[in-house]
Design a protein around this motif. Structure first.
Motif, mmCIF file in Angstrom:
data_model
loop_
_atom_site.group_PDB
_atom_site.id
_atom_site.type_symbol
_atom_site.label_atom_id
_atom_site.label_comp_id
_atom_site.label_asym_id
_atom_site.label_seq_id
_atom_site.Cartn_x
_atom_site.Cartn_y
_atom_site.Cartn_z
ATOM 1 N N GLN A 1 20.872 -17.091 5.120
ATOM 2 C CA GLN A 1 19.453 -17.373 5.154
ATOM 3 C C GLN A 1 18.697 -16.226 4.490
ATOM 4 O O GLN A 1 18.934 -15.062 4.771
ATOM 5 N N VAL A 2 17.757 -16.586 3.584
ATOM 6 C CA VAL A 2 16.999 -15.580 2.862
ATOM 7 C C VAL A 2 15.800 -15.174 3.683
ATOM 8 O O VAL A 2 14.920 -15.989 3.967
ATOM 9 N N GLN A 3 15.717 -13.903 4.046
ATOM 10 C CA GLN A 3 14.624 -13.417 4.879
ATOM 11 C C GLN A 3 14.190 -12.030 4.441
ATOM 12 O O GLN A 3 14.800 -11.035 4.825
ATOM 13 N N PRO A 4 13.134 -11.940 3.641
ATOM 14 C CA PRO A 4 12.592 -10.621 3.311
ATOM 15 C C PRO A 4 11.870 -10.036 4.524
ATOM 16 O O PRO A 4 11.255 -10.776 5.299
ATOM 17 N N VAL A 5 11.906 -8.717 4.642
ATOM 18 C CA VAL A 5 11.247 -8.030 5.751
ATOM 19 C C VAL A 5 10.433 -6.876 5.192
ATOM 20 O O VAL A 5 10.983 -5.956 4.576
ATOM 21 N N GLU A 6 9.106 -6.908 5.409
ATOM 22 C CA GLU A 6 8.214 -5.877 4.898
ATOM 23 C C GLU A 6 8.013 -4.762 5.922
ATOM 24 O O GLU A 6 8.082 -5.001 7.135
ATOM 25 N N SER A 7 7.693 -3.577 5.393
ATOM 26 C CA SER A 7 7.294 -2.460 6.237
ATOM 27 C C SER A 7 6.447 -1.514 5.407
ATOM 28 O O SER A 7 6.430 -1.600 4.170
ATOM 29 N N GLY A 8 5.743 -0.613 6.089
ATOM 30 C CA GLY A 8 5.018 0.437 5.388
ATOM 31 C C GLY A 8 3.517 0.275 5.329
ATOM 32 O O GLY A 8 2.828 1.136 4.785
ATOM 33 N N GLY A 9 2.997 -0.805 5.879
ATOM 34 C CA GLY A 9 1.557 -0.979 5.858
ATOM 35 C C GLY A 9 0.865 0.003 6.798
ATOM 36 O O GLY A 9 1.507 0.711 7.570
ATOM 37 N N GLY A 10 -0.464 0.034 6.728
ATOM 38 C CA GLY A 10 -1.225 0.917 7.596
ATOM 39 C C GLY A 10 -2.641 1.098 7.128
ATOM 40 O O GLY A 10 -3.135 0.341 6.292
ATOM 41 N N LEU A 11 -3.281 2.107 7.689
ATOM 42 C CA LEU A 11 -4.668 2.432 7.373
ATOM 43 C C LEU A 11 -4.697 3.680 6.500
ATOM 44 O O LEU A 11 -4.042 4.688 6.827
ATOM 45 N N VAL A 12 -5.449 3.617 5.414
ATOM 46 C CA VAL A 12 -5.536 4.748 4.496
ATOM 47 C C VAL A 12 -6.955 4.818 3.949
ATOM 48 O O VAL A 12 -7.645 3.796 3.854
ATOM 49 N N GLN A 13 -7.393 6.014 3.601
ATOM 50 C CA GLN A 13 -8.720 6.180 3.008
ATOM 51 C C GLN A 13 -8.683 5.814 1.529
ATOM 52 O O GLN A 13 -7.643 5.903 0.868
ATOM 53 N N ALA A 14 -9.836 5.412 1.029
ATOM 54 C CA ALA A 14 -9.947 5.110 -0.395
ATOM 55 C C ALA A 14 -9.489 6.315 -1.219
ATOM 56 O O ALA A 14 -9.794 7.461 -0.886
ATOM 57 N N GLY A 15 -8.739 6.018 -2.265
ATOM 58 C CA GLY A 15 -8.166 7.071 -3.100
ATOM 59 C C GLY A 15 -6.782 7.512 -2.670
ATOM 60 O O GLY A 15 -6.113 8.237 -3.407
ATOM 61 N N GLY A 16 -6.360 7.077 -1.494
ATOM 62 C CA GLY A 16 -5.060 7.462 -0.977
ATOM 63 C C GLY A 16 -3.937 6.577 -1.480
ATOM 64 O O GLY A 16 -4.138 5.703 -2.339
ATOM 65 N N SER A 17 -2.751 6.806 -0.929
ATOM 66 C CA SER A 17 -1.550 6.091 -1.360
ATOM 67 C C SER A 17 -0.777 5.556 -0.160
ATOM 68 O O SER A 17 -0.850 6.108 0.947
ATOM 69 N N LEU A 18 -0.052 4.479 -0.407
ATOM 70 C CA LEU A 18 0.892 3.917 0.560
ATOM 71 C C LEU A 18 2.084 3.389 -0.218
ATOM 72 O O LEU A 18 1.938 2.975 -1.383
ATOM 73 N N ARG A 19 3.234 3.364 0.440
ATOM 74 C CA ARG A 19 4.392 2.725 -0.161
ATOM 75 C C ARG A 19 4.895 1.645 0.786
ATOM 76 O O ARG A 19 5.251 1.937 1.938
ATOM 77 N N LEU A 20 4.926 0.435 0.295
ATOM 78 C CA LEU A 20 5.479 -0.683 1.043
ATOM 79 C C LEU A 20 6.946 -0.863 0.676
ATOM 80 O O LEU A 20 7.343 -0.611 -0.465
ATOM 81 N N SER A 21 7.722 -1.310 1.643
ATOM 82 C CA SER A 21 9.133 -1.610 1.411
ATOM 83 C C SER A 21 9.421 -3.054 1.775
ATOM 84 O O SER A 21 8.827 -3.599 2.718
ATOM 85 N N CYS A 22 10.335 -3.653 1.027
ATOM 86 C CA CYS A 22 10.803 -5.008 1.320
ATOM 87 C C CYS A 22 12.314 -4.933 1.389
ATOM 88 O O CYS A 22 12.973 -4.641 0.372
ATOM 89 N N ALA A 23 12.858 -5.181 2.552
ATOM 90 C CA ALA A 23 14.299 -5.065 2.758
ATOM 91 C C ALA A 23 14.941 -6.442 2.817
ATOM 92 O O ALA A 23 14.304 -7.430 3.175
ATOM 93 N N ALA A 24 16.217 -6.456 2.472
ATOM 94 C CA ALA A 24 16.973 -7.711 2.476
ATOM 95 C C ALA A 24 17.581 -7.957 3.833
ATOM 96 O O ALA A 24 17.948 -7.024 4.540
ATOM 97 N N SER A 25 17.673 -9.216 4.164
ATOM 98 C CA SER A 25 18.330 -9.593 5.408
ATOM 99 C C SER A 25 19.041 -10.927 5.207
ATOM 100 O O SER A 25 18.397 -11.931 4.929
#
Length: 122
Positions: A1-25
């Motif tokens: 079964q194909v199931q992507p799983v996201e992580s890494g979201g959150g709250l950040v100020q304008a101009g900042g950075s975030l990295r999201l991840s998508c893992a396989a399952s």
């Protein structure tokens, strides 16, 4: 079964950075193109970025070009979305999806994760 799983979201100020991840399952990750979509509150879902199965080709929406970078590490069964210079209008639920067909046609993505919230404060 194909199931992507996201992580890494959150709250950040304008101009900042975030990295999201998508893992396989539960599937052979390297066989699939992976895309990132987002849906702001009350708006339609937008195709943000896509990457081919081997990472050799990528797609970016004009709204994120030059600020977001999609990449993948098939040895780790993970796709990343590096988001820099974030703006309040980037606020949305971000979804990872898998496609056994193209990486650039949003309608080809068949398998979806649950989403992760990204909030950019001004």
């Amino acid at each position: 079964q194909v199931q992507p799983v996201e992580s890494g979201g959150g709250l950040v100020q304008a101009g900042g950075s975030l990295r999201l991840s998508c893992a396989a399952s539960g599937y052979t990750f390297s066989m699939y193109a992976i895309g990132w979509f987002r849906q702001p509150p009350g708006q339609e879902r937008e195709f943000v970025a896509g990457i081919s199965w081997n990472g050799g080709s990528t797609y970016y929406a004009d709204s994120v070009k030059g600020r977001f970078t999609i990449s993948r590490d098939n040895a780790k069964n993970t796709v990343y979305l590096q988001m820099n210079s974030l703006k309040p209008e980037d606020t949305a639920v971000y979804y990872c999806a898998a496609s056994s067909r193209s990486y650039y046609r949003p309608g080809d993505y068949d398998y979806w994760g649950q989403g992760t919230q990204v909030t950019v404060s001004s």
